[in-house]
Enzyme design. Structure first.
Site, PDB file in Angstrom:
ATOM      1  N   SER A  22      12.520   5.214  34.662  1.00 16.54           N
ATOM      2  CA  SER A  22      11.057   5.413  34.913  1.00 16.54           C
ATOM      3  C   SER A  22      10.558   6.767  34.886  1.00 16.54           C
ATOM      4  O   SER A  22       9.440   7.075  34.352  1.00 16.54           O
ATOM      5  CB  SER A  22      10.836   4.729  36.395  1.00 16.54           C
ATOM      6  OG  SER A  22      10.754   3.093  36.317  1.00 16.54           O
ATOM      7  N   ARG A  26       8.026   8.655  31.953  1.00 15.94           N
ATOM      8  CA  ARG A  26       6.923   9.667  32.571  1.00 15.94           C
ATOM      9  C   ARG A  26       7.004  10.986  32.299  1.00 15.94           C
ATOM     10  O   ARG A  26       5.978  11.888  31.995  1.00 15.94           O
ATOM     11  CB  ARG A  26       6.639   9.366  34.199  1.00 15.94           C
ATOM     12  CG  ARG A  26       6.214   8.102  34.472  1.00 15.94           C
ATOM     13  CD  ARG A  26       6.387   7.792  35.840  1.00 15.94           C
ATOM     14  NE  ARG A  26       5.854   6.405  36.324  1.00 15.94           N
ATOM     15  CZ  ARG A  26       6.338   5.114  36.003  1.00 15.94           C
ATOM     16  NH1 ARG A  26       7.255   5.081  35.067  1.00 15.94           N
ATOM     17  NH2 ARG A  26       5.678   3.945  36.477  1.00 15.94           N
ATOM     18  N   GLN A 167       3.078  -0.278  36.251  1.00 16.26           N
ATOM     19  CA  GLN A 167       3.021   0.063  34.757  1.00 16.26           C
ATOM     20  C   GLN A 167       1.408  -0.115  34.708  1.00 16.26           C
ATOM     21  O   GLN A 167       0.956   0.775  34.062  1.00 16.26           O
ATOM     22  CB  GLN A 167       3.599  -1.011  34.000  1.00 16.26           C
ATOM     23  CG  GLN A 167       5.112  -0.828  33.820  1.00 16.26           C
ATOM     24  CD  GLN A 167       5.809  -1.772  32.913  1.00 16.26           C
ATOM     25  OE1 GLN A 167       5.150  -2.693  32.398  1.00 16.26           O
ATOM     26  NE2 GLN A 167       7.052  -1.883  32.828  1.00 16.26           N
ATOM     27  N   ASP A 317      13.442  -4.834  39.788  1.00 14.73           N
ATOM     28  CA  ASP A 317      14.724  -4.924  38.584  1.00 14.73           C
ATOM     29  C   ASP A 317      16.013  -5.024  39.294  1.00 14.73           C
ATOM     30  O   ASP A 317      16.776  -5.330  38.462  1.00 14.73           O
ATOM     31  CB  ASP A 317      14.618  -3.694  38.002  1.00 14.73           C
ATOM     32  CG  ASP A 317      13.225  -2.921  37.222  1.00 14.73           C
ATOM     33  OD1 ASP A 317      12.723  -4.143  36.750  1.00 14.73           O
ATOM     34  OD2 ASP A 317      12.941  -2.132  36.847  1.00 14.73           O
TER      35      ASP A 317
END
Ligand code: S3P
Length: 430
Positions: A22, A26, A167, A317
């Site tokens: 993640s 970014r 998201q 997740d």
């Protein structure tokens, strides 16, 4: 590639998990949006995050990969190369975040597409609020990739998220940087906050009050350096294996401790796992820092638990692993409020339930999650990864903990987030 994971071997030693996926996405995007060059250390070298680097390069960023880290020299906030075809590969995060930046460009039109899994993942969840800000987005069947984003003037809105999704939140915050006025996103439950922390560090006007995050229009972003910590979602597989395989003792170092990412380890503690670690507390979270933490985990018995909707975004997740742990726990383990799992790299309610049932689990799907009755073990067998990296790694851990071993069909999918998964497992079970 099919691979068999045999039962028996305990995990012993220290795991340095791969860099966080993640945060790597970014770092690529915000690095490219910054005015000055940004140095990124410990960027994840995996299929998903290579898609992000290729995307920012197509949009005008220069990426200089050096042994001591990577320098990203971006086109800056409002100067993305006008017009490109972007292949997001398997990366849902790239597909959902990037349009926030592109939608507010002064000119240009970009088409985003990806693999077969991406083509069944909806983009209306970002397209609808972006359109309310003035964006122009055309998607296949109104809601699916491939889709085209055309740069347009944007205005800030207040948007109440229909689902807790980092998201969607991140996409709107990126668009808010380019929009006139202020943009507010209201979350039903807290979700991972990496975008907010990075934007605060980049000097953006970003404020969180309760469940509201507000960002104001910016002239530029100024990030200097980003160090990507280890990925808790990747470490979770080895941690689960250590909890399940007798004789295991595992130390995890350099992992992200951000409280919005470590819900799985809280659930494990509640199930009775022998686990200590300096996970970030919600109350102590600094608005712009990404804390590192260390975990110490040992094998031990588990009891079933109920995972509720408020916990789901903090462990989204890792929920397939909760199902696996439930097979070994005493009593019932239930996950509810997790209908978002149906929209991941595979329909993870269906693939987890079918996959584990095929290994002998007593598990059933519900509309918004699953229920598992612990039987104290798992027989083993074959599990299909369905091209989903987390399914492939779930099968491997199930194999180690099972009585007869598990053959994973399509183990190569792990390379999407964790190319070194099998090697790390081998090193810990040697
Ligand atoms: C991610 C957010 C989550 C998660 C995904 C990565 C992110 O998706 O499942 O793997 O980096 O923002 P949603 O926020 O859409 O649930």
């Amino acid at each position: 590639m099919n691979q068999t994971f045999a039962p028996g071997a305990a995990l012993r030693g220290t795991l340095i998990p791969p860099p966080d996926k993640s945060l790597s996405h970014r770092a690529a995007l915000l690095g490219a949006m910054s005015s000055a060059p940004v140095r990124v250390t410990n960027y994840l070298d995996a299929a998903d995050t290579r898609s992000s680097l290729a995307a920012v390069q197509a949009l005008g960023a220069l990426v200089d990969e050096r042994p001591d880290g990577m320098i990203i020299r971006g086109p800056g906030l409002r100067a993305a190369t006008p017009g490109a075809h972007i292949d997001v590969g398997n990366a849902g995060t790239l597909m959902r975040l990037l349009p926030g930046w592109l939608a507010g460009q002064p000119s240009g039109s970009w088409t985003l597409d990806g693999d077969a899994s991406i083509r069944r993942r909806p983009v209306d969840r970002i397209a609808a609020p972006l359109r309310a800000m003035g964006a122009r987005i055309d998607a296949r069947a109104g809601r699916l990739p491939p889709f085209t984003v055309t740069g347009s003037p944007l205005r800030g809105i207040e948007y109440v998220l229909p689902v807790a999704s980092a998201q969607i939140k991140s996409c709107l915050l990126l668009a808010g940087l380019l929009a006139e006025g202020t943009t507010t996103v209201v979350e039903p439950e807290p979700s991972r906050d990496h975008t907010e922390r990075l934007l605060a560090r980049a000097g953006a006007g970003i404020v969180r009050t309760g469940d509201r995050v507000t960002v104001t229009s910016q002239d530029e972003l100024a990030l200097d350096a980003i160090h990507v910590p280890g990925d808790p979602s990747s470490a979770a597989f080895h941690v689960a294996a250590a909890v399940l395989v007798p004789g295991s003792r595992l130390v995890v170092e350099g992992m992200a401790g951000n409280w919005t990412r470590v819900g799985f380890f809280r659930i494990l503690e509640r199930m009775g796992a022998v686990l200590t670690g300096d996970l970030e507390e919600r109350a102590s979270a600094a608005p712009d820092a990404e804390p590192l933490c260390e975990l110490d985990v040992a094998h031990g018995p588990l009891t079933g638990t109920r995972v509720t909707a408020d916990e789901v975004p903090l462990a989204i997740d890792e929920l397939p692993l909760v199902a696996l742990l439930g097979c070994f726990a005493e009593g019932e383990t239930v996950v509810e409020g997790a209908q978002e799992l149906r929209l991941k790299e595979s329909d993870r309610i269906a693939t987890v339930v079918d996959g584990l049932r095929g290994l002998g689990a007593d598990i059933e799907a519900t509309d918004d999650g699953f229920a598992v009755r612990g039987t104290g073990g798992l027989r083993g067998g074959r599990l299909a990864a369905h091209g989903d990296h987390r399914l492939a790694m779930l099968g491997a851990v199930a194999g180690l903990a099972s009585r007869e071993g598990v053959e994973v069909l399509g183990m190569e999918a792990a390379a999407v987030s964790y190319p070194g998964f099998v090697g790390d497992l081998a090193a810990l079970t040697r």
